[in-house]
Design an enzyme around this catalytic site. Structure first.
Site, PDB file in Angstrom:
ATOM      1  N   THR A   1      -5.987   0.647   2.511  1.00 37.82           N
ATOM      2  CA  THR A   1      -7.108   0.136   1.740  1.00 37.82           C
ATOM      3  C   THR A   1      -8.224  -0.257   2.703  1.00 37.82           C
ATOM      4  O   THR A   1      -8.012  -0.356   3.905  1.00 37.82           O
ATOM      5  CB  THR A   1      -6.680  -1.079   0.902  1.00 37.82           C
TER       6      THR A   1
ATOM      7  N   GLU B   1       0.841  -1.207   0.000  1.00 37.55           N
ATOM      8  CA  GLU B   1       0.000   0.000   0.000  1.00 37.55           C
ATOM      9  C   GLU B   1       0.874   1.255   0.000  1.00 37.55           C
ATOM     10  O   GLU B   1       0.518   2.276  -0.571  1.00 37.55           O
ATOM     11  CB  GLU B   1      -0.868   0.050   1.265  1.00 37.55           C
TER      12      GLU B   1
ATOM     13  N   LYS C   1     -14.721  -0.126   5.845  1.00 37.03           N
ATOM     14  CA  LYS C   1     -14.328  -1.166   6.809  1.00 37.03           C
ATOM     15  C   LYS C   1     -12.843  -1.481   6.677  1.00 37.03           C
ATOM     16  O   LYS C   1     -12.382  -1.878   5.612  1.00 37.03           O
ATOM     17  CB  LYS C   1     -15.153  -2.422   6.537  1.00 37.03           C
ATOM     18  N   ASP C   2     -12.111  -1.265   7.773  1.00 36.34           N
ATOM     19  CA  ASP C   2     -10.669  -1.546   7.726  1.00 36.34           C
ATOM     20  C   ASP C   2     -10.237  -2.301   8.970  1.00 36.34           C
ATOM     21  O   ASP C   2     -11.078  -2.812   9.722  1.00 36.34           O
ATOM     22  CB  ASP C   2      -9.862  -0.245   7.537  1.00 36.34           C
ATOM     23  N   MET C   3      -8.920  -2.376   9.195  1.00 42.02           N
ATOM     24  CA  MET C   3      -8.406  -3.140  10.334  1.00 42.02           C
ATOM     25  C   MET C   3      -7.465  -2.316  11.222  1.00 42.02           C
ATOM     26  O   MET C   3      -6.780  -2.880  12.071  1.00 42.02           O
ATOM     27  CB  MET C   3      -7.684  -4.407   9.830  1.00 42.02           C
ATOM     28  N   GLU C   4      -7.397  -0.992  11.014  1.00 44.31           N
ATOM     29  CA  GLU C   4      -6.430  -0.180  11.767  1.00 44.31           C
ATOM     30  C   GLU C   4      -6.960   1.150  12.308  1.00 44.31           C
ATOM     31  O   GLU C   4      -6.501   1.602  13.385  1.00 44.31           O
ATOM     32  CB  GLU C   4      -5.202   0.141  10.891  1.00 44.31           C
TER      33      GLU C   4
ATOM     34  N   ASP D   1     -12.356  -3.638  -2.077  1.00 45.36           N
ATOM     35  CA  ASP D   1     -13.340  -4.725  -2.159  1.00 45.36           C
ATOM     36  C   ASP D   1     -14.694  -4.257  -1.658  1.00 45.36           C
ATOM     37  O   ASP D   1     -14.784  -3.340  -0.845  1.00 45.36           O
ATOM     38  CB  ASP D   1     -12.863  -5.924  -1.321  1.00 45.36           C
TER      39      ASP D   1
HETATM   40  N1  SAH Z   1      -4.969 -11.101   2.642  1.00 46.97           N
HETATM   41  C1  SAH Z   1      -4.289  -9.888   2.304  1.00 46.97           C
HETATM   42  C2  SAH Z   1      -3.846  -9.272   3.567  1.00 46.97           C
HETATM   43  C3  SAH Z   1      -4.321  -7.878   3.869  1.00 46.97           C
HETATM   44  S1  SAH Z   1      -6.015  -7.571   3.786  1.00 46.97           S
HETATM   45  C4  SAH Z   1      -3.202 -10.228   1.327  1.00 46.97           C
HETATM   46  O1  SAH Z   1      -3.370 -11.164   0.601  1.00 46.97           O
HETATM   47  O2  SAH Z   1      -2.171  -9.536   1.229  1.00 46.97           O
HETATM   48  C5  SAH Z   1      -6.380  -6.415   4.924  1.00 46.97           C
HETATM   49  C6  SAH Z   1      -5.764  -5.045   4.854  1.00 46.97           C
HETATM   50  O3  SAH Z   1      -6.487  -4.209   3.982  1.00 46.97           O
HETATM   51  C7  SAH Z   1      -5.864  -4.401   6.216  1.00 46.97           C
HETATM   52  O4  SAH Z   1      -4.763  -3.595   6.480  1.00 46.97           O
HETATM   53  C8  SAH Z   1      -7.183  -3.621   6.159  1.00 46.97           C
HETATM   54  O5  SAH Z   1      -7.109  -2.364   6.820  1.00 46.97           O
HETATM   55  C9  SAH Z   1      -7.474  -3.437   4.684  1.00 46.97           C
HETATM   56  N2  SAH Z   1      -8.770  -3.946   4.184  1.00 46.97           N
HETATM   57  C10 SAH Z   1      -9.085  -4.000   2.871  1.00 46.97           C
HETATM   58  N3  SAH Z   1     -10.335  -4.489   2.701  1.00 46.97           N
HETATM   59  C11 SAH Z   1     -10.834  -4.758   3.935  1.00 46.97           C
HETATM   60  C12 SAH Z   1     -12.083  -5.300   4.413  1.00 46.97           C
HETATM   61  N4  SAH Z   1     -13.064  -5.641   3.578  1.00 46.97           N
HETATM   62  N5  SAH Z   1     -12.226  -5.480   5.738  1.00 46.97           N
HETATM   63  C13 SAH Z   1     -11.237  -5.134   6.587  1.00 46.97           C
HETATM   64  N6  SAH Z   1     -10.059  -4.629   6.197  1.00 46.97           N
HETATM   65  C14 SAH Z   1      -9.822  -4.430   4.883  1.00 46.97           C
END
Ligand code: SAH
Length: 268
Positions: free
Chosen positions: A107, A29, A191-194, A217
């Protein structure tokens, strides 16, 4: 060592923005942005301990940009995504680099149902929340949701033609049934993770915070989220990079309050 008492950092509504810290989870990213602004890697202070984070410095116009990437998890080799690495990186970065503004950039997932498309870039609005901290006890239920305030960046969003939405954070990429209910209740559209963990640290230290998120996505699309994510990561990271450069340029010669209102229109 720049030991900073939390109370000594005040919200900086009227101070010019000179240093912006951009906290990012994944190396993929961050790469387009680091190349675009020709950022130079810089070591973390030894006193911070052997942390896996990567710091980069750049000048964007007259602004100091600090890009702090979570880096690879030592045990698992993959990027340190999720709330733990984000909180720790945010803490050490804010403590040592003293930014006037911190941005959680990366993302995220969105919803076709809200009119969102892959590649759309959102600016956080109002607050960031958690959707997976379910604690059915009085007081702790709201603690779980968090609801940390973000900077009003409506003028920034309008000027750069970015969408605005409530950002919701959890530690899973997918969306469980319980997550879905919590997200419907909060009204979030990103929706994210951070973001929420960075917002928590920012609030503790009194540093103004916002999130900039590019959609990889659509949560309500029949294709699995992970599959969409991998297919769209490059495109979204490019859009994220272009937007972040514009955001950094926009911040130059502005205060935090100027992100909400157009000074030239006479509005305060
Ligand atoms: N499986 C991925 C790993 C990262 S996905 C890979 O193949 O490389 C998750 C990352 O993208 C997190 O840092 C999060 O903040 C963000 N993200 C993107 N789409 C997301 C979603 N639908 N839900 C949660 N986090 C998402």
């Amino acid at each position: 060592m720049t030991a900073v008492a939390a109370a000594s950092i005040r919200p900086m509504q009227s101070r010019p923005i000179r240093t912006v810290a951009v906290i990012m989870a994944m190396r993929a990213e961050a790469r387009p942005l680091l190349d675009e602004i020709r950022a130079n890697e810089r070591e973390l202070p030894e006193t911070a301990g052997p942390l896996p984070f990567q710091w980069y410095d750049a000048r964007v116009g007259g602004l100091n940009a600090v890009v702090a990437v979570n880096g690879a998890d030592r045990r698992h080799g993959v990027d340190g995504i999720g709330t733990q690495a984000a909180a720790l990186n945010a803490y050490v970065t804010m403590l040592h680099r003293r930014p006037d503004l911190v941005i959680s950039a990366g993302t995220a997932g969105g919803w076709a149902d809200h009119g969102t498309q892959i590649g759309d870039v959102f600016v956080s609005r109002d607050r960031v929340v958690f959707h997976d901290r379910r604690i059915q006890l009085p007081g702790f239920d709201q603690y779980g949701v968090g609801s940390y305030p973000v900077v009003d960046a409506s003028h920034l969003a309008r000027s750069l033609r970015l969408k605005q939405g409530i950002v919701t954070t959890g530690n899973s990429l997918d969306e469980s049934h319980d997550d879905r209910q919590a997200i419907a209740a909060s009204g979030a559209s990103v929706k994210d993770m951070e973001a929420a963990s960075i917002a928590w640290v920012a609030e503790l230290l009194g540093v103004p915070m916002l999130a900039i998120k590019a959609i990889t996505d659509l949560v309500d699309h029949p294709t699995a989220t992970a599959e969409q994510f991998v297919a769209n990561l490059d495109h979204a990271s490019r859009r994220l990079c272009d937007t972040l450069v514009q955001v950094l340029e926009f911040c130059e010669d502005r205060t935090i309050a100027d992100l909400a209102h157009d000074r030239s229109s006479g509005a305060k």
